[in-house]
Design a protein around this motif. Structure first.
Motif, mmCIF file in Angstrom:
data_model
loop_
_atom_site.group_PDB
_atom_site.id
_atom_site.type_symbol
_atom_site.label_atom_id
_atom_site.label_comp_id
_atom_site.label_asym_id
_atom_site.label_seq_id
_atom_site.Cartn_x
_atom_site.Cartn_y
_atom_site.Cartn_z
ATOM 1 N N LYS A 41 0.832 -1.206 0.000
ATOM 2 C CA LYS A 41 0.000 0.000 0.000
ATOM 3 C C LYS A 41 0.864 1.252 0.000
ATOM 4 N N SER A 42 1.975 1.203 0.742
ATOM 5 C CA SER A 42 2.817 2.398 0.830
ATOM 6 C C SER A 42 3.565 2.672 -0.472
ATOM 7 N N TYR A 43 3.696 1.669 -1.318
ATOM 8 C CA TYR A 43 4.343 1.837 -2.619
ATOM 9 C C TYR A 43 3.354 1.732 -3.771
ATOM 10 N N LYS A 44 2.064 1.850 -3.468
ATOM 11 C CA LYS A 44 1.018 1.643 -4.464
ATOM 12 C C LYS A 44 1.234 2.464 -5.735
ATOM 13 N N ALA A 45 1.516 3.744 -5.600
ATOM 14 C CA ALA A 45 1.647 4.608 -6.784
ATOM 15 C C ALA A 45 2.759 4.123 -7.702
ATOM 16 N N ARG A 46 3.870 3.705 -7.127
ATOM 17 C CA ARG A 46 4.986 3.229 -7.947
ATOM 18 C C ARG A 46 4.665 1.864 -8.564
ATOM 19 N N ILE A 47 3.973 1.009 -7.831
ATOM 20 C CA ILE A 47 3.591 -0.306 -8.366
ATOM 21 C C ILE A 47 2.640 -0.119 -9.545
ATOM 22 N N VAL A 48 1.663 0.767 -9.387
ATOM 23 C CA VAL A 48 0.705 1.043 -10.469
ATOM 24 C C VAL A 48 1.437 1.590 -11.684
ATOM 25 N N ALA A 49 2.328 2.565 -11.462
ATOM 26 C CA ALA A 49 3.084 3.137 -12.589
ATOM 27 C C ALA A 49 3.892 2.052 -13.293
ATOM 28 N N PHE A 50 4.530 1.178 -12.535
ATOM 29 C CA PHE A 50 5.325 0.097 -13.124
ATOM 30 C C PHE A 50 4.438 -0.845 -13.937
ATOM 31 N N MET A 51 3.300 -1.221 -13.371
ATOM 32 C CA MET A 51 2.409 -2.159 -14.067
ATOM 33 C C MET A 51 1.833 -1.552 -15.344
ATOM 34 N N THR A 65 17.216 7.389 -5.118
ATOM 35 C CA THR A 65 18.121 8.401 -4.558
ATOM 36 C C THR A 65 17.366 9.302 -3.587
ATOM 37 N N ILE A 66 16.183 9.729 -3.968
ATOM 38 C CA ILE A 66 15.386 10.588 -3.085
ATOM 39 C C ILE A 66 15.009 9.819 -1.817
ATOM 40 N N ASP A 67 14.660 8.551 -1.942
ATOM 41 C CA ASP A 67 14.365 7.735 -0.757
ATOM 42 C C ASP A 67 15.563 7.710 0.191
ATOM 43 N N LYS A 68 16.764 7.587 -0.359
ATOM 44 C CA LYS A 68 17.976 7.571 0.470
ATOM 45 C C LYS A 68 18.198 8.925 1.140
ATOM 46 N N ASN A 108 1.092 17.446 0.018
ATOM 47 C CA ASN A 108 0.399 16.333 -0.647
ATOM 48 C C ASN A 108 -0.091 15.290 0.350
ATOM 49 N N GLY A 109 0.151 15.522 1.647
ATOM 50 C CA GLY A 109 -0.373 14.627 2.672
ATOM 51 C C GLY A 109 0.644 13.753 3.377
ATOM 52 N N TRP A 110 1.915 13.871 3.036
ATOM 53 C CA TRP A 110 2.950 13.051 3.688
ATOM 54 C C TRP A 110 3.212 13.607 5.075
ATOM 55 N N MET A 111 2.597 12.997 6.066
ATOM 56 C CA MET A 111 2.742 13.454 7.449
ATOM 57 C C MET A 111 3.424 12.414 8.326
ATOM 58 N N ASN A 112 3.292 11.154 7.972
ATOM 59 C CA ASN A 112 3.947 10.079 8.725
ATOM 60 C C ASN A 112 5.329 9.874 8.126
ATOM 61 N N LEU A 113 6.335 10.397 8.786
ATOM 62 C CA LEU A 113 7.687 10.387 8.235
ATOM 63 C C LEU A 113 8.259 8.992 8.052
ATOM 64 N N LYS A 114 7.667 7.991 8.682
ATOM 65 C CA LYS A 114 8.140 6.611 8.511
ATOM 66 C C LYS A 114 7.495 5.942 7.303
ATOM 67 N N GLU A 115 6.556 6.642 6.678
ATOM 68 C CA GLU A 115 5.855 6.117 5.513
ATOM 69 C C GLU A 115 6.604 6.518 4.237
ATOM 70 N N SER A 116 6.597 5.647 3.270
ATOM 71 C CA SER A 116 7.211 5.953 1.979
ATOM 72 C C SER A 116 6.575 7.196 1.374
ATOM 73 N N ILE A 117 7.378 7.971 0.673
ATOM 74 C CA ILE A 117 6.850 9.159 -0.008
ATOM 75 C C ILE A 117 6.129 8.805 -1.298
ATOM 76 N N SER A 118 6.182 7.550 -1.688
ATOM 77 C CA SER A 118 5.670 7.091 -2.977
ATOM 78 C C SER A 118 4.269 7.602 -3.313
ATOM 79 N N ASN A 119 3.352 7.504 -2.390
ATOM 80 C CA ASN A 119 1.962 7.861 -2.673
ATOM 81 C C ASN A 119 1.693 9.357 -2.575
ATOM 82 N N PHE A 120 2.734 10.142 -2.337
ATOM 83 C CA PHE A 120 2.573 11.584 -2.186
ATOM 84 C C PHE A 120 3.332 12.363 -3.261
ATOM 85 N N GLU A 121 3.854 11.637 -4.211
ATOM 86 C CA GLU A 121 4.594 12.254 -5.308
ATOM 87 C C GLU A 121 3.615 12.724 -6.379
#
Length: 144
Positions: A41-51, A65-68, A108-121
């Protein structure tokens, strides 16, 4: 994490992803742990884009790189942190871009810093991410 890796890992456990009208579903979710479903779920946007075929190796390089960088700022124990800290210490323009990216992700809603930024890009964060990536690669290529 690369979406292909997530998809392959799930498949090896007997669960597959299904994309229907931009909605992502997991077939046989009982074959995976709930924590893995949360990861997906936390990587949903990237998974959808890949598919959909809209996620290139270059896209992944930028996003990884941005994740790092995010992990570095959050003080997650990463081997690359010292390299990133050296770079941003020498490049105040990149620091400004990174902070602008964080503000945009927050808007864009990224408030939980432990959550991937994927769904907020979005398009704006992608543009900022690419600019940050290009600056980082230029810095590391010159051997700093």
């Amino acid at each position: 994490m690369h979406p292909k890796q997530i998809i392959d890992d799930f498949k090896s456990m007997g669960a597959t992803f299904v994309l229907e009208s931009d909605e992502l579903y997991i077939d046989n979710p009982e074959n995976i742990y709930p924590e893995l479903e949360e990861l997906a779920k936390s990587y949903k946007a990237r998974i959808v884009a890949f598919m959909k075929g809209n996620y290139s190796d270059q896209d992944h390089a930028v996003k990884q790189t941005i994740d790092k960088i995010v992990n570095c700022f959050l003080r997650t124990d990463e081997v690359v942190n010292q390299k990133i800290e050296n770079w941003i210490g020498d490049d105040p323009v990149s620091v400004e871009l990174i902070l602008t990216l964080f503000v945009e992700l927050g808007e864009n809603g990224w408030m939980n810093l432990k959550e991937s930024i994927s769904n907020f890009e979005n398009e704006k964060t992608d543009k900022l991410s690419k600019e940050i990536f290009d600056r980082a690669m230029a810095y590391f290529k010159k051997g700093a």
